[in-house]
Design a protein around this motif. Structure first.
Motif, PDB file in Angstrom:
ATOM      1  N   CYS A   1       0.830  -1.208   0.000  1.00 26.98           N
ATOM      2  CA  CYS A   1       0.000   0.000   0.000  1.00 26.98           C
ATOM      3  C   CYS A   1       0.866   1.261   0.000  1.00 26.98           C
ATOM      4  O   CYS A   1       0.558   2.245  -0.682  1.00 26.98           O
ATOM      5  CB  CYS A   1      -0.932   0.017   1.217  1.00 26.98           C
ATOM      6  SG  CYS A   1      -2.246  -1.194   1.143  1.00 26.98           S
ATOM      7  N   LEU A   2       1.950   1.225   0.738  1.00 22.05           N
ATOM      8  CA  LEU A   2       2.848   2.373   0.831  1.00 22.05           C
ATOM      9  C   LEU A   2       3.476   2.697  -0.524  1.00 22.05           C
ATOM     10  O   LEU A   2       3.715   3.858  -0.846  1.00 22.05           O
ATOM     11  CB  LEU A   2       3.933   2.096   1.873  1.00 22.05           C
ATOM     12  CG  LEU A   2       4.913   3.215   2.187  1.00 22.05           C
ATOM     13  CD1 LEU A   2       4.177   4.401   2.814  1.00 22.05           C
ATOM     14  CD2 LEU A   2       5.991   2.715   3.131  1.00 22.05           C
ATOM     15  N   SER A   3       3.703   1.678  -1.338  1.00 23.28           N
ATOM     16  CA  SER A   3       4.381   1.886  -2.627  1.00 23.28           C
ATOM     17  C   SER A   3       3.451   2.393  -3.729  1.00 23.28           C
ATOM     18  O   SER A   3       3.924   2.784  -4.795  1.00 23.28           O
ATOM     19  CB  SER A   3       5.040   0.578  -3.069  1.00 23.28           C
ATOM     20  OG  SER A   3       4.053  -0.381  -3.389  1.00 23.28           O
ATOM     21  N   ARG A   4       2.159   2.415  -3.468  1.00 22.23           N
ATOM     22  CA  ARG A   4       1.209   2.872  -4.486  1.00 22.23           C
ATOM     23  C   ARG A   4       1.174   4.394  -4.561  1.00 22.23           C
ATOM     24  O   ARG A   4       1.629   5.092  -3.672  1.00 22.23           O
ATOM     25  CB  ARG A   4      -0.194   2.359  -4.156  1.00 22.23           C
ATOM     26  CG  ARG A   4      -0.302   0.868  -4.233  1.00 22.23           C
ATOM     27  CD  ARG A   4      -1.703   0.419  -3.933  1.00 22.23           C
ATOM     28  NE  ARG A   4      -1.718  -1.031  -3.779  1.00 22.23           N
ATOM     29  CZ  ARG A   4      -2.420  -1.672  -2.861  1.00 22.23           C
ATOM     30  NH1 ARG A   4      -3.195  -1.013  -2.028  1.00 22.23           N
ATOM     31  NH2 ARG A   4      -2.361  -2.979  -2.785  1.00 22.23           N
ATOM     32  N   ARG A   5       0.567   4.878  -5.600  1.00 30.38           N
ATOM     33  CA  ARG A   5       0.399   6.323  -5.757  1.00 30.38           C
ATOM     34  C   ARG A   5      -0.903   6.739  -5.087  1.00 30.38           C
ATOM     35  O   ARG A   5      -1.895   7.107  -5.728  1.00 30.38           O
ATOM     36  CB  ARG A   5       0.393   6.690  -7.237  1.00 30.38           C
ATOM     37  CG  ARG A   5       0.449   8.169  -7.449  1.00 30.38           C
ATOM     38  CD  ARG A   5       0.553   8.527  -8.897  1.00 30.38           C
ATOM     39  NE  ARG A   5       0.549   9.979  -8.980  1.00 30.38           N
ATOM     40  CZ  ARG A   5       0.483  10.643 -10.085  1.00 30.38           C
ATOM     41  NH1 ARG A   5       0.407   9.996 -11.240  1.00 30.38           N
ATOM     42  NH2 ARG A   5       0.484  11.950 -10.083  1.00 30.38           N
ATOM     43  N   GLU A   6      -0.905   6.637  -3.765  1.00 28.78           N
ATOM     44  CA  GLU A   6      -2.054   7.002  -2.935  1.00 28.78           C
ATOM     45  C   GLU A   6      -1.531   7.752  -1.719  1.00 28.78           C
ATOM     46  O   GLU A   6      -0.416   7.494  -1.255  1.00 28.78           O
ATOM     47  CB  GLU A   6      -2.814   5.751  -2.488  1.00 28.78           C
ATOM     48  CG  GLU A   6      -3.404   4.963  -3.636  1.00 28.78           C
ATOM     49  CD  GLU A   6      -4.061   3.659  -3.189  1.00 28.78           C
ATOM     50  OE1 GLU A   6      -4.084   3.374  -1.979  1.00 28.78           O
ATOM     51  OE2 GLU A   6      -4.531   2.926  -4.069  1.00 28.78           O
ATOM     52  N   PRO A   7      -2.316   8.684  -1.165  1.00 27.36           N
ATOM     53  CA  PRO A   7      -1.817   9.476  -0.034  1.00 27.36           C
ATOM     54  C   PRO A   7      -1.733   8.732   1.291  1.00 27.36           C
ATOM     55  O   PRO A   7      -1.053   9.176   2.205  1.00 27.36           O
ATOM     56  CB  PRO A   7      -2.822  10.621   0.046  1.00 27.36           C
ATOM     57  CG  PRO A   7      -4.071  10.091  -0.552  1.00 27.36           C
ATOM     58  CD  PRO A   7      -3.627   9.105  -1.613  1.00 27.36           C
ATOM     59  N   VAL A   8      -2.439   7.608   1.398  1.00 26.11           N
ATOM     60  CA  VAL A   8      -2.452   6.886   2.671  1.00 26.11           C
ATOM     61  C   VAL A   8      -2.093   5.441   2.406  1.00 26.11           C
ATOM     62  O   VAL A   8      -2.672   4.830   1.504  1.00 26.11           O
ATOM     63  CB  VAL A   8      -3.850   6.965   3.331  1.00 26.11           C
ATOM     64  CG1 VAL A   8      -3.918   6.133   4.592  1.00 26.11           C
ATOM     65  CG2 VAL A   8      -4.195   8.413   3.631  1.00 26.11           C
ATOM     66  N   PRO A   9      -1.167   4.823   3.105  1.00 25.06           N
ATOM     67  CA  PRO A   9      -0.360   5.399   4.169  1.00 25.06           C
ATOM     68  C   PRO A   9       0.663   6.357   3.585  1.00 25.06           C
ATOM     69  O   PRO A   9       1.047   6.233   2.419  1.00 25.06           O
ATOM     70  CB  PRO A   9       0.317   4.201   4.819  1.00 25.06           C
ATOM     71  CG  PRO A   9       0.438   3.203   3.726  1.00 25.06           C
ATOM     72  CD  PRO A   9      -0.779   3.418   2.846  1.00 25.06           C
TER      73      PRO A   9
END
Length: 67
Positions: free
Chosen positions: A15-23
């Protein structure tokens, strides 16, 4: 917002490696800090009681309490 306490570390890193603000960077920094404290405590506990002088033993004990 997604809660990560019931996820594996792999799921968190994915999840951290995705292009998303969280996490975000804050949670990654907090996790990194927690790992550092864990390693510090491991070394301190392995070092305690190894026959060092009293002053060093007290410093190790103090470090364990603070960590």
């Amino acid at each position: 917002m997604k809660h990560y306490k019931n996820h594996t570390l792999k799921e968190y890193v994915d999840c951290l490696s995705r292009r998303e603000p969280v996490p975000g960077g804050g949670s990654a920094a907090a996790y990194t800090g927690a790992l550092g404290v864990g390693l510090l405590l491991m070394v301190a506990r392995y070092s305690k009681g190894k026959g060092a002088n009293k002053s060093i033993e007290q410093r190790i004990g103090s470090t364990i309490k603070k960590a």
